[in-house]
Structures are given as structure tokens and as C-alpha cells.
Write an enzyme that holds these catalytic residues in place. Structure first.
Site, PDB file in Angstrom:
ATOM      1  N   ASP A  77      -7.445   2.330   4.739  1.00 34.61           N
ATOM      2  CA  ASP A  77      -8.461   1.438   5.299  1.00 34.61           C
ATOM      3  C   ASP A  77      -9.075   1.907   6.604  1.00 34.61           C
ATOM      4  OD1 ASP A  77      -8.691  -0.363   3.257  1.00 34.61           O
ATOM      5  OD2 ASP A  77      -7.076  -1.641   3.966  1.00 34.61           O
ATOM      6  N   VAL A 119       0.854  -1.196   0.000  1.00 35.35           N
ATOM      7  CA  VAL A 119       0.000   0.000   0.000  1.00 35.35           C
ATOM      8  C   VAL A 119       0.889   1.244   0.000  1.00 35.35           C
ATOM      9  CG1 VAL A 119      -1.798   1.286   1.217  1.00 35.35           C
ATOM     10  CG2 VAL A 119      -1.879  -1.203   1.174  1.00 35.35           C
TER      11      VAL A 119
END
Lengths: 244, 244
Positions: free
Chosen positions: B121, B33
Site C-alpha cells: 500500500d 497481508v
């Protein structure tokens, strides 16, 4: 269309969706550009929009009556004003929509310390641009030409609107949003394996069903589809389960 | 696809193109990520990208060798770290790409004071999201479903890519960017009337020529077209002037 100085090297930017919930926005100026900024941040869910100008147009006055979020502060001569950005003048995003470059510069340098700024038609005083935007319910699309052809961005936006409206994308997004929330409610495990299984299942549905098929889901369909979890269900399989 | 808590009310956001030239970005974390964030801000023209983590993946290590903008600071245990955001830890945008929620919260609360933040997230710790992005030269398009259906955003993005690639939009944007710069060079008046006339002329061209017609302009065409300024020239008229 803005008419700005050409940059020495190609302009680039990071496109992002900025969250305005709970945020305070300053809009300096009271003309049509200011009005369009107020409308944009109002639609984007800003909590507080302070329009700061010696004078504002009728449409902004009207907005202050119909929307509690919008307030008009009319006693500021921007040329002489001093700002206390740490305290009463703190804000989360600042728009200058005024024609006086010197005042825009002063505002930009003051507020850049605390938040991203946009000075209409003065690219070198902008941390961000707003571009040309499509809104279709929860689905939003931003078109940016990175300053090369703002007017053309409008036409590209219109073509994208045609694509979205012709293919039921908006309804599909809305229905997947509901399905996703129901899935998390019914299977709420927060361990890595549960999260992974949910994501995989929903991804399979999103990838294999058409926009029209997703957009047509109703309440009974959601229940039936979720009853098959964690098995992947194609739309054909779903139809035959529904019939049986 | 993120798998985040559903919000009580519909999420909204202001889509924007954030300018990263001259900016310093912090990326906390060193996994895939983090790598994708580093690539995004690198492509967007960030001046300085500091990856802060106890460990980073090979791809990030490679980027630090091939791109001077990317640096890796490897001596930070984020759990215990103290940050001096006013001085050496000042930055313009912050990404947390780590799985430890408590650490993300600490980072978010520290850095939100000085810049917009994104914690992968964890929607309630995000000032902004990056969405699904199409890049075609200077033309960029962001698709956001406002958290409803991130996976579907990918498919919508692909459909928009098909639309752009099928209609010469990229070339049209590039050529209008050149035409615009040449126009400003040749007719450089900065008074209101000159600016207005330039904008009107360019708008007329952008509105009435097709993407293919705009995309096909070459150097000789630019000169010929600009020689007609400030008269509006349709593409048919342009062709007949070119032939004569």
C-alpha cells in the site's frame, strides 16, 4: 523460443511488475536479442539504458539517436573487462545477450551481487525471465509457462489479446484510473474510515458495471457519478439519474 | 484493492517471472497481508521465508509447522531494530506488510541496497508489485493495470481463467513441456545446428496443433511423434501414421 536444459524439478516463479522509473539498466551484447531487451526496458520507463558491447546492430544505433535514455558504450571487450559494481558499474537490472557462455557466467556472478540478472538462453544464470507480454495502454498481461512451452505462451498471449480487444477492457481500466484519481481528489481524507469508504465505493462500481459501461464514461459522467458518492450507484440507476 | 496516491505520470513496469529457488525472503509484519505474501513466495518455490514481526496471525503460525521453508522470528521491534544487510540480514526479496509508514520507509531504505522491495500500500516505496495472478499448473498469467484499477484486474483475471479453463491450455503446456524434455533427451546435440533444428521442429508442432490436440498426447503418442523427427508432422498426418 529458448532451448534450455530441462530442470530436475518443476520450475516455479513469482510473477511481478518491476518498476523501472529512475533505474539504470545494463544490456550486454548488441544483436537482435539485445535490441528486444532495450525496447522492453525503454517501454517500461527505464531512466538509463547502457548497451555495452564491442558492436551493436543498426536498430540499437538508431535508438541511441531517438531516445536519450539509450546509450551505447563501445569500448568494452567483455572477456577481459573488470567491473566496479559498487561505483561506476552499479546498475539496477542486468541483461546479458551474448552467445559466449563463459562471459555470461562471469557477468552473472559479478552483477548478481548488486541486482537481478537475466542471461538470454541460459536459465541457470537467470534471476528472472521476461515471458510473453500483452500491452494495452495501462493494462499489461504476462504469460509464463515456467519454461515448459515458451512458444505456446505466444499463442496463449494472442488468445488473451483477442479477449482483451473484444471486451473493451483497456478503456475500462483507463476510465477507472481516471475515476479513482478524481475520487481521491474530491474526497481526500487520509483517515482509515475515509480510505475504507473510498475503496468500498470504487470496488462496488468496478464489480457491478460491465467493461463496456466503464469504458464509455466521459467527463460529464465522472462528475455525475462522483456527485452520488458515497452511495452505490448501479449502471441502471446512473442512467436514470443522467436522464432526470 | 490498494488505495494509493496517484502518480504524476503514467506508471509503467517490466513484467517478469522472478525465480525464487534457493532464495531467502523477508516478510515484515504478521497480519493477513503478510500471510498472503508468505503464501505467494512459498508457492513460487522460495527456499527460506523469514517472517519478522512482534506478533503473527494463527495461519502463519500454522504454516511454520507444515512448511520447513517458513520460519517466524518473534523478537524484533521493527521501530528500533538495526539491520546488518551484508551479513545475517542479507535477503533476496523483501516485503513490508505493516501499517506504520515510518517503519516501512526505514525498512525500504535499508533493504533496497541489497534486494528488490515491496511495501504494501505504499507505491513510492515499491520496486515491484505482485498484481493479480492466474495459476494453472505450469501456466501462470499476471494481470497488471499499472496501479489504475487493481479491483478491475481481478475481474480481468477471472475472464482469463475462463479462457484458459475452456481451451485445455494448461494440459497443452504440460504436454509440450514433456515433449520438449523428451526431444532434448533423444536428440541431445549441443551444436548450433542441432539446437536450431530442435527449436524449429517444436515450434512447428506448437504453432500447428490445437491446444486440445497437444493436451491429448499420451506416452505412446510422444514416442510416435518423436520417431518422425526432424520431419514436421501435422495432426492429420500424425493420426494417419498412428492408424497405419
Amino acid at each position: 523460443m529458448t532451448d534450455s536444459a530441462p530442470k530436475d524439478k518443476a520450475q516455479k516463479s513469482l510473477l511481478m511488475a518491476f518498476q523501472l522509473q529512475g533505474r539504470r539498466i545494463f544490456v550486454f551484447g548488441g544483436g537482435q536479442v539485445a535490441l528486444s531487451r532495450v525496447n522492453s526496458v525503454l517501454n517500461a520507463g527505464a531512466a538509463e539504458i547502457l548497451v555495452r558491447s564491442l558492436d551493436v546492430c543498426d536498430e540499437i544505433k538508431e535508438l541511441t539517436k531517438t531516445h536519450n535514455e539509450v546509450r551505447y558504450i563501445d569500448n568494452i571487450d567483455l572477456k577481459d573487462a573488470q567491473f566496479d559494481v559498487e561505483n561506476e558499474d552499479r546498475c539496477d537490472l542486468m541483461f546479458a545477450c551474448i552467445t559466449d557462455r563463459a562471459v555470461s557466467e562471469k557477468l552473472a556472478h559479478t552483477f548478481r551481487k548488486i541486482c537481478p540478472i537475466n542471461c538470454a538462453d541460459i536459465p541457470d544464470l537467470c534471476d528472472f525471465y521476461c515471458g510473453s507480454i500483452v500491452k494495452r495502454g495501462p493494462l499489461e498481461v504476462l504469460v509464463s509457462t515456467n519454461g515448459n512451452a515458451p512458444r505456446l505462451a505466444r499463442r496463449i498471449r494472442q488468445d488473451i489479446e483477442g479477449l482483451i480487444d473484444g471486451t473493451n477492457m483497456q478503456k475500462a481500466v483507463e476510465k477507472v484510473g481516471i475515476l479513482r484519481a478524481k475520487l481521491r481528489q474530491k474526497h481526500s481524507g487520509q483517515d482509515k474510515e475515509s480510505i475504507k469508504t473510498r475503496m468500498k465505493w470504487l470496488s462496488d462500481v468496478c464489480d457491478s458495471w460491465s467493461f463496456n459501461q466503464l469504458g464509455s464514461l466521459d467527463e460529464a459522467d465522472f462528475d455525475l457519478l462522483l456527485s452520488q458518492y458515497p452511495n452505490h450507484v448501479s449502471h441502471d440507476q446512473f442512467l436514470s439519474i443522467a436522464k432526470s
